[in-house]
Design a protein around this motif. Structure first.
Motif, PDB file in Angstrom:
ATOM      1  N   ASP A   1     -16.506 -31.145 -10.292  1.00 28.19           N
ATOM      2  CA  ASP A   1     -16.710 -31.654  -8.935  1.00 28.19           C
ATOM      3  C   ASP A   1     -18.212 -31.685  -8.636  1.00 28.19           C
ATOM      4  O   ASP A   1     -19.050 -31.231  -9.426  1.00 28.19           O
ATOM      5  CB  ASP A   1     -15.949 -30.820  -7.905  1.00 28.19           C
ATOM      6  N   ARG A   2     -18.566 -32.236  -7.479  1.00 31.80           N
ATOM      7  CA  ARG A   2     -19.980 -32.440  -7.158  1.00 31.80           C
ATOM      8  C   ARG A   2     -20.737 -31.105  -7.048  1.00 31.80           C
ATOM      9  O   ARG A   2     -21.883 -30.998  -7.486  1.00 31.80           O
ATOM     10  CB  ARG A   2     -20.116 -33.222  -5.851  1.00 31.80           C
ATOM     11  N   GLY A   3     -20.076 -30.099  -6.496  1.00 35.82           N
ATOM     12  CA  GLY A   3     -20.745 -28.813  -6.342  1.00 35.82           C
ATOM     13  C   GLY A   3     -21.118 -28.192  -7.671  1.00 35.82           C
ATOM     14  O   GLY A   3     -22.247 -27.703  -7.851  1.00 35.82           O
TER      15      GLY A   3
ATOM     16  N   ILE B   1     -15.952 -21.158  -9.367  1.00 37.83           N
ATOM     17  CA  ILE B   1     -15.053 -22.211  -9.833  1.00 37.83           C
ATOM     18  C   ILE B   1     -13.628 -21.794  -9.486  1.00 37.83           C
ATOM     19  O   ILE B   1     -13.093 -20.836 -10.054  1.00 37.83           O
ATOM     20  CB  ILE B   1     -15.181 -22.463 -11.345  1.00 37.83           C
ATOM     21  N   GLY B   2     -13.043 -22.483  -8.553  1.00 36.54           N
ATOM     22  CA  GLY B   2     -11.674 -22.185  -8.159  1.00 36.54           C
ATOM     23  C   GLY B   2     -10.692 -23.095  -8.869  1.00 36.54           C
ATOM     24  O   GLY B   2     -11.063 -23.947  -9.686  1.00 36.54           O
ATOM     25  N   PHE B   3      -9.417 -22.916  -8.558  1.00 38.20           N
ATOM     26  CA  PHE B   3      -8.420 -23.819  -9.108  1.00 38.20           C
ATOM     27  C   PHE B   3      -8.628 -25.212  -8.508  1.00 38.20           C
ATOM     28  O   PHE B   3      -8.861 -25.345  -7.301  1.00 38.20           O
ATOM     29  CB  PHE B   3      -7.011 -23.325  -8.777  1.00 38.20           C
ATOM     30  N   PRO B   4      -8.548 -26.253  -9.310  1.00 37.00           N
ATOM     31  CA  PRO B   4      -8.746 -27.608  -8.783  1.00 37.00           C
ATOM     32  C   PRO B   4      -7.556 -28.061  -7.953  1.00 37.00           C
ATOM     33  O   PRO B   4      -6.455 -27.510  -8.064  1.00 37.00           O
ATOM     34  CB  PRO B   4      -8.888 -28.456 -10.054  1.00 37.00           C
ATOM     35  N   ASP B   5      -7.785 -29.063  -7.118  1.00 43.32           N
ATOM     36  CA  ASP B   5      -6.653 -29.635  -6.398  1.00 43.32           C
ATOM     37  C   ASP B   5      -5.784 -30.406  -7.396  1.00 43.32           C
ATOM     38  O   ASP B   5      -6.165 -30.623  -8.558  1.00 43.32           O
ATOM     39  CB  ASP B   5      -7.113 -30.519  -5.239  1.00 43.32           C
ATOM     40  N   ALA B   6      -4.612 -30.807  -6.940  1.00 39.81           N
ATOM     41  CA  ALA B   6      -3.629 -31.394  -7.851  1.00 39.81           C
ATOM     42  C   ALA B   6      -4.142 -32.661  -8.524  1.00 39.81           C
ATOM     43  O   ALA B   6      -3.966 -32.847  -9.735  1.00 39.81           O
ATOM     44  CB  ALA B   6      -2.331 -31.687  -7.095  1.00 39.81           C
ATOM     45  N   ASN B   7      -4.786 -33.531  -7.763  1.00 44.24           N
ATOM     46  CA  ASN B   7      -5.242 -34.795  -8.336  1.00 44.24           C
ATOM     47  C   ASN B   7      -6.268 -34.571  -9.443  1.00 44.24           C
ATOM     48  O   ASN B   7      -6.223 -35.208 -10.501  1.00 44.24           O
ATOM     49  CB  ASN B   7      -5.830 -35.691  -7.251  1.00 44.24           C
ATOM     50  N   ARG B   8      -7.217 -33.640  -9.195  1.00 46.03           N
ATOM     51  CA  ARG B   8      -8.244 -33.392 -10.208  1.00 46.03           C
ATOM     52  C   ARG B   8      -7.644 -32.687 -11.420  1.00 46.03           C
ATOM     53  O   ARG B   8      -8.054 -32.934 -12.546  1.00 46.03           O
ATOM     54  CB  ARG B   8      -9.402 -32.578  -9.621  1.00 46.03           C
TER      55      ARG B   8
ATOM     56  N   PRO C   1      -1.612 -18.646 -13.530  1.00 45.70           N
ATOM     57  CA  PRO C   1      -1.978 -19.576 -14.602  1.00 45.70           C
ATOM     58  C   PRO C   1      -3.216 -20.394 -14.243  1.00 45.70           C
ATOM     59  O   PRO C   1      -3.354 -20.880 -13.117  1.00 45.70           O
ATOM     60  CB  PRO C   1      -0.746 -20.473 -14.739  1.00 45.70           C
ATOM     61  N   GLY C   2      -4.110 -20.517 -15.200  1.00 47.06           N
ATOM     62  CA  GLY C   2      -5.311 -21.319 -14.997  1.00 47.06           C
ATOM     63  C   GLY C   2      -5.116 -22.737 -15.500  1.00 47.06           C
ATOM     64  O   GLY C   2      -4.024 -23.129 -15.946  1.00 47.06           O
ATOM     65  N   VAL C   3      -6.191 -23.493 -15.457  1.00 46.00           N
ATOM     66  CA  VAL C   3      -6.133 -24.877 -15.940  1.00 46.00           C
ATOM     67  C   VAL C   3      -5.827 -24.903 -17.435  1.00 46.00           C
ATOM     68  O   VAL C   3      -5.121 -25.791 -17.920  1.00 46.00           O
ATOM     69  CB  VAL C   3      -7.457 -25.599 -15.639  1.00 46.00           C
ATOM     70  N   ALA C   4      -6.342 -23.930 -18.151  1.00 44.27           N
ATOM     71  CA  ALA C   4      -6.075 -23.862 -19.590  1.00 44.27           C
ATOM     72  C   ALA C   4      -4.576 -23.757 -19.852  1.00 44.27           C
ATOM     73  O   ALA C   4      -4.050 -24.369 -20.796  1.00 44.27           O
ATOM     74  CB  ALA C   4      -6.803 -22.668 -20.207  1.00 44.27           C
ATOM     75  N   GLU C   5      -3.874 -22.986 -19.024  1.00 46.53           N
ATOM     76  CA  GLU C   5      -2.427 -22.853 -19.187  1.00 46.53           C
ATOM     77  C   GLU C   5      -1.698 -24.143 -18.798  1.00 46.53           C
ATOM     78  O   GLU C   5      -0.674 -24.486 -19.393  1.00 46.53           O
ATOM     79  CB  GLU C   5      -1.899 -21.677 -18.346  1.00 46.53           C
TER      80      GLU C   5
END
Length: 280
Positions: free
Chosen positions: A24-26, A194-201, A237-241
């Motif tokens: 993301d931009r941040g 770095i948090g969990f991304p929203d669903a679309n991302r 679960p993270g994005v990796a999972e």
């Protein structure tokens, strides 16, 4: 594009995307500042949200060596910076004679010095990306030792002297917040959560890593993972999972997330016994 001065936030975001990292931009802004200002970047967040992967991507993106220091409880200077090749030193002493005065000077010379990740990164300078991974797992003493490195990009070796970087590597530190880091360390770094991304991302991340997985399946997996994160689980679960689960479903030939196949592959996303029993 490989010169740091050529990047701005949109071009850096796109270059990361070209290397299958969706920032993301941040995050892209923080990384850009770290690269251009020569300051370490401290990334904190949940396990599996892409902190370590960012360092790997930056190294690949810039064509630099990735030097990784994996932290753990009890890590010390000899594992992180340098140690002496004692076996070769003993052979050297035997070959020249223990009483040879000159051998004492040579014994702790460069040829017997074994580089560990931090010393190698200092000597490599801007030819590398240094990843100090899971700094929160190291103890307070090691964290204090890092202050000289992060502040001045140098280390002191008693037998050799101070070794200073001729140019600054890109330095990325990660923390899963198993303990609070000291303010002195944070002051030397730029900071990003770095948090969990929203669903679309997250769907976009899954599709970038697994282009063979359909949009529909990726969307179903992400929605299911978001429901799991809303539960009172021991290990969220993270994005990796999420990626692992989508890949597992694809491997067994699933095209939709049906209940039976979801339960069969749940171990790809839920990695704790109690959580697995709770969600099954």
């Amino acid at each position: 594009m490989d010169a740091l001065t050529d990047f701005d936030v949109p071009s850096l975001t796109q270059t990361l995307r070209d290397h299958d990292y969706i920032a993301d931009r941040g995050l892209a802004t923080s990384l850009l500042l770290a690269m251009k200002l020569g300051k370490p970047l401290l990334l904190e967040g949940e396990v599996g949200v892409g902190k370590t992967e960012l360092a790997k991507t930056v190294a690949a993106m810039l064509g630099r060596e990735l030097i990784r220091l994996q932290c753990y409880e009890g890590i010390d200077i000899h594992h992180a910076v340098y140690e002496w090749d004692y076996a070769r030193q003993m052979l050297f002493v035997k070959s020249v004679g223990a009483g040879d005065a000159s051998s004492d000077d040579d014994l702790f010379g460069p040829r017997f010095l074994l580089e560990r990740p931090l010393l190698r990164a200092i000597r490599s300078g801007d030819q590398c990306v240094l990843l100090v991974d899971e700094i929160d797992r190291a103890d307070d003493e090691f964290e204090a030792f890092l202050l000289e490195l992060l502040g001045d990009f140098q280390v002191s070796i008693p037998e050799v002297g101070t070794v200073k970087a001729n140019s600054r590597p890109i330095v990325i530190l990660t923390s899963n917040r198993t303990r609070e880091l000291h303010d002195a360390l944070k002051r030397r770094c730029l900071y990003t959560w770095i948090g969990f991304p929203d669903a679309n991302r997250e769907v976009e991340i899954v599709r970038s890593r697994l282009p063979g997985v359909s949009q529909a399946l990726a969307h179903q997996v992400v929605q299911a993972v978001h429901r799991l994160r809303a539960m009172d689980l021991e290990k969220l679960p993270g994005v990796a999972e999420t990626i692992d689960w989508a890949e597992s479903l694809d491997a067994v030939g699933a095209t939709t997330l049906e209940s039976e196949v979801a339960l069969d592959t749940l171990g790809a996303v839920v990695k704790d016994r109690d959580d697995l029993e709770f969600t099954s």
